[in-house]
Design an enzyme around this catalytic site. Structure first.
Site, mmCIF file in Angstrom:
data_model
loop_
_atom_site.group_PDB
_atom_site.id
_atom_site.type_symbol
_atom_site.label_atom_id
_atom_site.label_comp_id
_atom_site.label_asym_id
_atom_site.label_seq_id
_atom_site.Cartn_x
_atom_site.Cartn_y
_atom_site.Cartn_z
ATOM 1 C CG HIS A 174 -2.262 0.627 0.992
ATOM 2 N ND1 HIS A 174 -2.432 1.722 0.170
ATOM 3 C CD2 HIS A 174 -3.495 0.333 1.491
ATOM 4 C CE1 HIS A 174 -3.714 2.070 0.177
ATOM 5 N NE2 HIS A 174 -4.373 1.243 0.953
ATOM 6 C CG ASP A 421 -10.953 -2.366 -23.870
ATOM 7 O OD1 ASP A 421 -10.854 -3.595 -24.017
ATOM 8 O OD2 ASP A 421 -11.306 -1.591 -24.788
#
Length: 496
Positions: A174, A421
């Site tokens: 993180h 995509d």
């Protein structure tokens, strides 16, 4: 071993030619150091792994993006640094990528068959952690030691292919970035798959950090909840009560929830009607988002599931994305911020409000609270407060009262993970959504999110996002007994 271990393996020697950049304060909070994130994307398509590797190699050779190939180090003063190799090669790659190939259908794999799928009624699935043996490589990092005690790059990618599906898991600490930052990486990766280098933005956040300037514009005292900030006494009181709760209710579980499009549509219509009924005919109807309604439903469900009191303070903490709150501070038309850019936006409720008020009113309270706190002055004051608290304690500031119930929400939907995509890497499509609508080809049909940490994520909800069918996906961590009540609420939602 993890960040809080008393002993650690030896750390690698510094490579003299590496460029060294210290991590900025926002990325060094103890909660960031102590959390490893996995995002797994499932495609009903077979993707070309060689194309995936080539495009990511190209991305991390671009000027600003090379910084993602840095090695994480801790200097003798205990401060974290990035060490960026002057060049990447087989001995020091920009990222770690592993592959597992199966010649069978994903439905024939014992864990692949258990991956959640959209349902016609609200459904609850087992913990996303149970899929980790499939989704993670055997040597995938699990804690900060796996980075600072090795020469491991920041990004670990594991690609699993079947005859009719592909799974991509990205693992990172993180300290590197939040989920919005990971979405930037994924979208830049897919832009290069399409051959569109112009769509890859320049990166901010490594050498210079706009958050530092942001925290110097407005004093912390102007933050609207400054008078509720915990002092040392309140902080340890709150921690003590939470420790007792975890000792009393020792078992907790992370579960995945699917809310079908029709069910959420009914909830939103109900909320809209309730808000309209509470206002005069001439008053405009205020906006509440689908996420507001979902969170309002979750809070009401937890009020009963956790046995909260009518006089109890309930703090609903929403993660606020600073990238969208102050555009001019972070981005121009061709740049993007890489790092952790989050503040928590608290909404204070009383137990009797959650118990007695309609869902629409609770959703509206959440929306109004977020709107109040995302003004430039409030965001700047919040940032100043967090900077001060981090410098003094290493922790992020808490507000409220020590006896409150803290319910936190991280809205990953804003990262639009279901819209990423990868169609330019598709070799073969097999999913029903792709066959019915080619626009769904190469886009994830399911997203799995897991946090690995020694710390508890109890009462934390992650709104993963909305898939192509309009179904919403959530993951939450609750004490085990509370899930029985959530199941009843989901059944009730499906029956309405």
């Amino acid at each position: 071993m993890g960040f809080f271990s008393s002993t650690q393996p030896p750390r690698p020697a510094t490579v003299p030619s590496d460029e060294i950049i210290p991590l900025h304060f926002w990325n060094t909070a103890l909660c960031m150091r102590g959390t490893v994130l996995d995002i797994s994307l499932k495609f009903d398509d077979v993707l070309d792994t060689s194309k995936l590797r080539s495009a990511l190699e190209e991305l991390l050779e671009m000027k600003d993006w090379r910084q993602l190939g840095a090695r994480l180090r801790m200097n003798p003063n205990g401060r974290l640094e990035y060490h960026i190799p002057t060049r990447f090669d087989a001995s020091r790659p920009a990222f770690a990528m592993t592959n597992a190939q199966h010649e069978t259908s994903i439905a024939d794999h014992p864990l692949g068959a258990r991956i959640p799928h959209a349902t016609s009624t609200p459904a609850i699935f087992p913990s996303p952690d149970v899929l980790s043996p499939l989704l993670r490589s055997e040597d995938a990092p699990k804690n900060i030691d796996d980075w600072i005690c090795s020469d491991r790059p920041q990004l670990s990618i594991h690609i699993i292919t079947f005859s009719d599906a592909t799974l991509i898991t990205v693992t990172w600490l993180h300290t590197l970035t939040d989920v919005m930052g990971m979405a930037l990486i994924l979208n830049a990766w897919t832009a290069l798959l399409r051959g569109n280098r112009e769509a890859v933005p320049k990166l901010q956040g490594f050498r210079l950090d706009p958050l530092t300037e942001l925290g110097q514009r407005t004093p912390a005292e102007k933050y609207m909840h400054f008078n509720r900030v915990f002092g040392r006494k309140e902080f340890w009181w709150f921690i003590g009560l939470n420790v007792l709760d975890r000792l009393w209710y020792r078992q907790e579980e992370r579960r995945t929830i699917c809310i079908p499009a029709a069910s959420l549509r009914n909830l939103c219509q109900q909320s809209s009607s309730e808000i309209c009924a509470s206002r005069g005919k001439e008053e405009p109807v205020p906006f509440v988002s689908e996420s507001d309604v979902l969170l309002g439903w979750w809070v009401r469900s937890l009020y009963s599931a956790l046995g909260l009191r009518t006089d109890q303070t309930i703090l609903v903490n929403n993660a606020l994305n600073l990238r969208t709150s102050l555009h001019e501070s972070f981005t121009s038309n061709n740049s993007a911020y890489m790092g952790n850019a989050l503040c928590m936006s608290p909404t204070f409720l009383r137990g009797h409000q959650v118990a007695d008020e309609p869902l629409g009113q609770i959703a509206l309270r959440i929306r109004e609270s977020v709107t109040e706190q995302r003004t430039p002055e409030q965001v700047e004051a919040m940032t100043a407060l967090q900077m001060q608290t981090m410098e003094q304690t290493g922790y992020l500031a808490l507000v409220g009262d020590p006896r409150m119930m803290l319910l936190s929400c991280s809205n990953w939907h804003k990262a639009r993970l279901f819209d990423i995509d990868f169609s330019s890497a598709v070799l073969q499509s097999s999913g029903p959504s792709s066959l019915q609508n080619p626009q769904h080809t190469g886009k994830p049909c399911y997203v799995n999110g897991v946090q690995h940490s020694a710390n508890s994520f109890r009462n934390v909800l992650s709104v993963i996002g909305k898939d192509a069918g309009g179904n919403w996906w959530l993951t939450g961590v609750l004490r085990t007994d509370a899930w029985t009540h959530i199941e009843k609420q989901l059944h009730k939602l499906g029956s309405s």
